[in-house]
Write a protein that holds these residues in place. Structure first.
Motif, PDB file in Angstrom:
ATOM      1  N   GLU A 241      25.872  -1.114 -14.123  1.00  0.00           N
ATOM      2  CA  GLU A 241      24.582  -1.500 -13.584  1.00  0.00           C
ATOM      3  C   GLU A 241      24.095  -0.434 -12.598  1.00  0.00           C
ATOM      4  O   GLU A 241      24.898   0.311 -12.042  1.00  0.00           O
ATOM      5  CB  GLU A 241      24.658  -2.866 -12.898  1.00  0.00           C
ATOM      6  N   GLU A 242      22.792  -0.385 -12.373  1.00  0.00           N
ATOM      7  CA  GLU A 242      22.193   0.626 -11.520  1.00  0.00           C
ATOM      8  C   GLU A 242      22.049   0.121 -10.089  1.00  0.00           C
ATOM      9  O   GLU A 242      21.656  -1.023  -9.859  1.00  0.00           O
ATOM     10  CB  GLU A 242      20.820   1.027 -12.057  1.00  0.00           C
ATOM     11  N   PHE A 243      22.325   1.000  -9.129  1.00  0.00           N
ATOM     12  CA  PHE A 243      22.176   0.723  -7.706  1.00  0.00           C
ATOM     13  C   PHE A 243      21.359   1.847  -7.077  1.00  0.00           C
ATOM     14  O   PHE A 243      21.360   2.978  -7.557  1.00  0.00           O
ATOM     15  CB  PHE A 243      23.535   0.613  -7.009  1.00  0.00           C
ATOM     16  N   ILE A 244      20.695   1.526  -5.973  1.00  0.00           N
ATOM     17  CA  ILE A 244      19.908   2.515  -5.246  1.00  0.00           C
ATOM     18  C   ILE A 244      20.784   3.101  -4.151  1.00  0.00           C
ATOM     19  O   ILE A 244      21.447   2.368  -3.415  1.00  0.00           O
ATOM     20  CB  ILE A 244      18.649   1.880  -4.625  1.00  0.00           C
ATOM     21  N   VAL A 245      20.791   4.429  -4.042  1.00  0.00           N
ATOM     22  CA  VAL A 245      21.653   5.101  -3.074  1.00  0.00           C
ATOM     23  C   VAL A 245      20.845   6.158  -2.335  1.00  0.00           C
ATOM     24  O   VAL A 245      19.988   6.829  -2.931  1.00  0.00           O
ATOM     25  CB  VAL A 245      22.889   5.713  -3.779  1.00  0.00           C
ATOM     26  N   PHE A 246      21.105   6.300  -1.018  1.00  0.00           N
ATOM     27  CA  PHE A 246      20.385   7.298  -0.223  1.00  0.00           C
ATOM     28  C   PHE A 246      21.096   7.470   1.114  1.00  0.00           C
ATOM     29  O   PHE A 246      21.718   6.533   1.626  1.00  0.00           O
ATOM     30  CB  PHE A 246      18.926   6.878   0.024  1.00  0.00           C
ATOM     31  N   PRO A 247      21.020   8.667   1.722  1.00  0.00           N
ATOM     32  CA  PRO A 247      21.553   8.876   3.074  1.00  0.00           C
ATOM     33  C   PRO A 247      20.486   8.639   4.130  1.00  0.00           C
ATOM     34  O   PRO A 247      19.287   8.761   3.868  1.00  0.00           O
ATOM     35  CB  PRO A 247      21.987  10.343   3.050  1.00  0.00           C
ATOM     36  N   LEU A 248      20.916   8.286   5.332  1.00  0.00           N
ATOM     37  CA  LEU A 248      20.056   8.199   6.516  1.00  0.00           C
ATOM     38  C   LEU A 248      20.736   8.944   7.647  1.00  0.00           C
ATOM     39  O   LEU A 248      21.961   9.012   7.713  1.00  0.00           O
ATOM     40  CB  LEU A 248      19.815   6.760   6.955  1.00  0.00           C
TER      41      LEU A 248
ATOM     42  N   VAL B 184      18.582   6.538 -18.616  1.00  0.00           N
ATOM     43  CA  VAL B 184      18.035   7.050 -17.369  1.00  0.00           C
ATOM     44  C   VAL B 184      19.096   7.663 -16.471  1.00  0.00           C
ATOM     45  O   VAL B 184      18.915   8.737 -15.943  1.00  0.00           O
ATOM     46  CB  VAL B 184      17.293   5.915 -16.623  1.00  0.00           C
ATOM     47  N   ALA B 185      20.225   6.996 -16.305  1.00  0.00           N
ATOM     48  CA  ALA B 185      21.176   7.446 -15.286  1.00  0.00           C
ATOM     49  C   ALA B 185      22.468   7.967 -15.895  1.00  0.00           C
ATOM     50  O   ALA B 185      23.539   7.776 -15.364  1.00  0.00           O
ATOM     51  CB  ALA B 185      21.475   6.321 -14.315  1.00  0.00           C
ATOM     52  N   GLY B 186      22.374   8.642 -17.030  1.00  0.00           N
ATOM     53  CA  GLY B 186      23.554   9.272 -17.596  1.00  0.00           C
ATOM     54  C   GLY B 186      24.473   8.314 -18.305  1.00  0.00           C
ATOM     55  O   GLY B 186      25.639   8.605 -18.517  1.00  0.00           O
ATOM     56  N   ALA B 187      24.003   7.155 -18.693  1.00  0.00           N
ATOM     57  CA  ALA B 187      24.821   6.179 -19.408  1.00  0.00           C
ATOM     58  C   ALA B 187      23.878   5.289 -20.206  1.00  0.00           C
ATOM     59  O   ALA B 187      22.661   5.353 -20.058  1.00  0.00           O
ATOM     60  CB  ALA B 187      25.637   5.342 -18.421  1.00  0.00           C
TER      61      ALA B 187
ATOM     62  N   ARG C  27      25.633   4.422 -10.822  1.00  0.00           N
ATOM     63  CA  ARG C  27      26.140   3.348 -11.681  1.00  0.00           C
ATOM     64  C   ARG C  27      27.330   2.642 -11.036  1.00  0.00           C
ATOM     65  O   ARG C  27      28.194   3.275 -10.443  1.00  0.00           O
ATOM     66  CB  ARG C  27      26.564   3.912 -13.037  1.00  0.00           C
ATOM     67  N   GLY C  28      27.353   1.309 -11.170  1.00  0.00           N
ATOM     68  CA  GLY C  28      28.450   0.515 -10.658  1.00  0.00           C
ATOM     69  C   GLY C  28      29.516   0.280 -11.707  1.00  0.00           C
ATOM     70  O   GLY C  28      29.443   0.794 -12.831  1.00  0.00           O
ATOM     71  N   PRO C  29      30.529  -0.527 -11.381  1.00  0.00           N
ATOM     72  CA  PRO C  29      31.670  -0.752 -12.291  1.00  0.00           C
ATOM     73  C   PRO C  29      31.261  -1.335 -13.636  1.00  0.00           C
ATOM     74  O   PRO C  29      31.914  -1.080 -14.644  1.00  0.00           O
ATOM     75  CB  PRO C  29      32.555  -1.722 -11.499  1.00  0.00           C
ATOM     76  N   ALA C  30      30.200  -2.136 -13.674  1.00  0.00           N
ATOM     77  CA  ALA C  30      29.753  -2.755 -14.926  1.00  0.00           C
ATOM     78  C   ALA C  30      28.561  -2.004 -15.523  1.00  0.00           C
ATOM     79  O   ALA C  30      27.813  -2.550 -16.326  1.00  0.00           O
ATOM     80  CB  ALA C  30      29.381  -4.215 -14.683  1.00  0.00           C
TER      81      ALA C  30
ATOM     82  N   GLY D  23      24.769  12.930 -17.381  1.00  0.00           N
ATOM     83  CA  GLY D  23      24.946  13.590 -18.666  1.00  0.00           C
ATOM     84  C   GLY D  23      26.139  13.024 -19.405  1.00  0.00           C
ATOM     85  O   GLY D  23      26.961  12.289 -18.853  1.00  0.00           O
ATOM     86  N   SER D  24      26.245  13.376 -20.656  1.00  0.00           N
ATOM     87  CA  SER D  24      27.309  12.865 -21.511  1.00  0.00           C
ATOM     88  C   SER D  24      28.682  13.240 -20.963  1.00  0.00           C
ATOM     89  O   SER D  24      28.944  14.403 -20.644  1.00  0.00           O
ATOM     90  CB  SER D  24      27.137  13.430 -22.926  1.00  0.00           C
ATOM     91  N   GLY D  25      29.549  12.245 -20.830  1.00  0.00           N
ATOM     92  CA  GLY D  25      30.914  12.487 -20.391  1.00  0.00           C
ATOM     93  C   GLY D  25      31.098  12.578 -18.894  1.00  0.00           C
ATOM     94  O   GLY D  25      32.239  12.715 -18.426  1.00  0.00           O
ATOM     95  N   LEU D  26      30.033  12.507 -18.114  1.00  0.00           N
ATOM     96  CA  LEU D  26      30.152  12.591 -16.663  1.00  0.00           C
ATOM     97  C   LEU D  26      30.200  11.199 -16.048  1.00  0.00           C
ATOM     98  O   LEU D  26      29.667  10.242 -16.598  1.00  0.00           O
ATOM     99  CB  LEU D  26      28.981  13.376 -16.076  1.00  0.00           C
ATOM    100  N   ASP D  27      30.851  11.106 -14.902  1.00  0.00           N
ATOM    101  CA  ASP D  27      31.053   9.837 -14.218  1.00  0.00           C
ATOM    102  C   ASP D  27      29.876   9.571 -13.287  1.00  0.00           C
ATOM    103  O   ASP D  27      29.771  10.177 -12.210  1.00  0.00           O
ATOM    104  CB  ASP D  27      32.367   9.889 -13.435  1.00  0.00           C
ATOM    105  N   SER D  28      28.971   8.670 -13.672  1.00  0.00           N
ATOM    106  CA  SER D  28      27.776   8.389 -12.886  1.00  0.00           C
ATOM    107  C   SER D  28      28.020   7.377 -11.779  1.00  0.00           C
ATOM    108  O   SER D  28      27.076   6.831 -11.220  1.00  0.00           O
ATOM    109  CB  SER D  28      26.654   7.900 -13.801  1.00  0.00           C
TER     110      SER D  28
END
Length: 499
Positions: A189-196, A460-463, A184-187, A268-273
């Motif tokens: 919104e959902e972003f895609i994240v992954f390592p390479l 979906v993403a904890g928010a 989750r971003g500052p507003a 989850g509830s109360g966690l920083d996504s």
């Protein structure tokens, strides 16, 4: 082979201690279960807990076995939206969408040479994101050089291609096998994240980078997580890691090739996504806060450097109290938010991500309970178990096994061939989806679905989901296009894609 490493906080200068009372830890992990949102990312949710909050039935007889899909890269999982739609990517270069019962919905063939070796992700709008890659021979210089190019594709709910964005290319290219996740971003919104994992031109320098893309295909974050000097794999040195040098009988399955370790996001509830946790596989684990490209992308919060104890070998899991868990050789390491840590003994070595239940129980792929009894003798697979409220699903080459959650008793052994390499997924209505080498097995839900008691609400993403995203018409999106952020190697003379 095991190295002895110690663990210490760096940027926040915490000192880890091993004096957490097990009962206190159990109470901290035992919290209200996350809601049933489908299986939008690998391991079921952004926190990688491999848990779905529905009642399911034993995997006794499939409703349907879907064939003719293609083959699947090791470690790839089916993805299921909160509406129950199922998504897959194949090694033959197809993106496939199915309805909950396995009926074909839509299909998108990639350009020749492109394959999918990463588990996709679907956001709360029903938009699908797929990471594809291809190996190519670059013979523009004096010597022929093998490279890998990667590309992120976005699809609207319904299958329209929204974008295909090139992933930044460095050196020989990056291993693009890690599963996609949602942050989750500052507003909100959902972003895609992954390592390479990138290799330098000479193959002797490797670095893991964490990438973030917007749902429009724009790079929003790019940070180096860790680096290592040394050779990996065969000739070329990084070949095995990049899945290039497989000289094998095409009729036989190759040795298991686990994907790159994926990131975890609190869910989850109360966690920083907006937090992302990454194990670089090179000796350290880092925690970042994601703020989008206008806030510098990723900001490192803390880092655990590993010294004289055995390192974390699995991708991370974030429990409902924010604690971070990893499998290590013969134990599970739990890093608490207050700087303390605990190790829970397990009976078998594993590098698969453990499943974490809302009760606080931690179950490995061999069905060992961390800090408890060893798993059943017949249990054992290469990938994480999948958990519902009442059952655990474990895969082996010859069986899909169903175990009761409360006592880990085996209740069903469904026989199949060429299984054990792909984690099952659970849909929002309780369907169980399990892959073998070239088939999708769909098992029916528990009859309690008919009573409406099987599903719990949630985002979906904890928010909370974005306004208008549930059930509304197709969102307004940019016109389809290709956004290129790396050198256009494939468009230059002297470059030949390698099948």
């Amino acid at each position: 082979m095991h190295r002895s490493l110690s663990v210490a906080f760096s940027s926040l200068s915490h000192t880890l201690r091993c004096r957490v009372v097990p009962a206190m830890l159990f109470g901290a992990l035992a919290a209200g279960p996350a809601a049933a949102d489908g299986w939008p990312v690998a391991h079921g949710n952004p926190a990688n807990t491999s848990y779905q909050n529905v009642v399911t039935a034993p995997a006794t007889a499939p409703l349907r076995v879907v064939e003719g899909l293609g083959t699947f890269a090791d470690g790839l999982s089916p993805i299921v939206s909160k509406e129950g739609n199922v998504f897959l990517g194949t090694q033959e270069g197809k993106v496939i969408a199915l309805r909950a019962d396995g009926t074909r919905w839509w299909e998108h063939p990639l350009e020749p040479g492109w394959v999918v070796r990463s588990t996709p992700a679907v956001n709360s709008r029903g938009e699908l994101f797929v990471l594809a890659s291809r190996v190519m021979k670059d013979h523009r210089g004096e010597m022929e050089v093998t490279r890998i190019e990667s590309r992120l594709l976005g699809f609207a709910d319904g299958g329209a291609l929204l974008f295909q964005a090139s992933v930044p290319l460095r050196g020989r290219g990056g291993v693009a096998t890690a599963p996609l996740n949602l942050v989750r971003g500052p507003a909100n919104e959902e972003f895609i994240v992954f390592p390479l994992r990138y290799a330098s031109e000479d193959g002797y320098f490797h670095e893991v980078r964490l990438m973030a893309f917007s749902r429009f295909g724009v790079v929003e974050g790019d940070v180096r997580v860790g680096s290592l000097v040394g050779s990996i794999g065969n000739d070329p040195w990084w070949g095995v890691d990049f899945q290039i040098n497989f000289d094998r009988d095409p009729a036989e399955l190759p040795p298991f090739q686990p994907p790159l370790l994926g990131a975890a996001v609190p869910h989850g509830s109360g966690l920083d996504s907006s937090i992302v946790v990454v194990n670089d596989g090179m000796g350290s684990v880092a925690r970042y806060r994601f703020g989008g490209r206008f806030a510098g992308g990723f900001t490192e919060i803390e880092r655990w450097k590993q010294g004289d104890r055995d390192p974390a070998v699995s991708a991370p899991v974030v429990a409902l109290n924010g604690a971070v868990l990893f499998d290590r050789p013969n134990d599970v390491l739990i890093l608490q938010t207050d700087g303390t840590d605990q190790r829970r003994k397990i009976s078998h070595y594993t590098d698969a991500t453990p499943a974490v239940l809302p009760s606080g129980r931690i179950i490995t792929n061999r069905l060992d309970e961390a800090g408890g009894a060893a798993g059943p003798a017949q249990a054992g697979g290469l990938v994480s178990p999948t958990a519902s409220r009442n059952y655990l699903y474990s895969t082996t080459e010859g069986y899909l096994q169903t175990y009761r959650v409360e006592d880990l008793a085996l209740v069903e052994n469904y026989a199949w061939q060429h299984g054990g390499r792909w984690q099952p997924a659970i849909g929002p209505l309780g369907h169980v989806y399990a892959l073998t080498y070239n088939k999708l097995h769909i098992f029916p839900p528990n009859p309690s679905v008919a009573t409406g008691t099987n599903i719990a609400p949630g985002g979906v993403a904890g928010a909370t989901t974005e306004p208008g995203s549930a059930g509304a018409g197709a969102p307004v999106m940019p016109q389809p296009g290709t956004f290129t952020f790396n050198p256009a190697i494939l468009n230059q003379p002297g470059v030949t894609p390698q099948p």
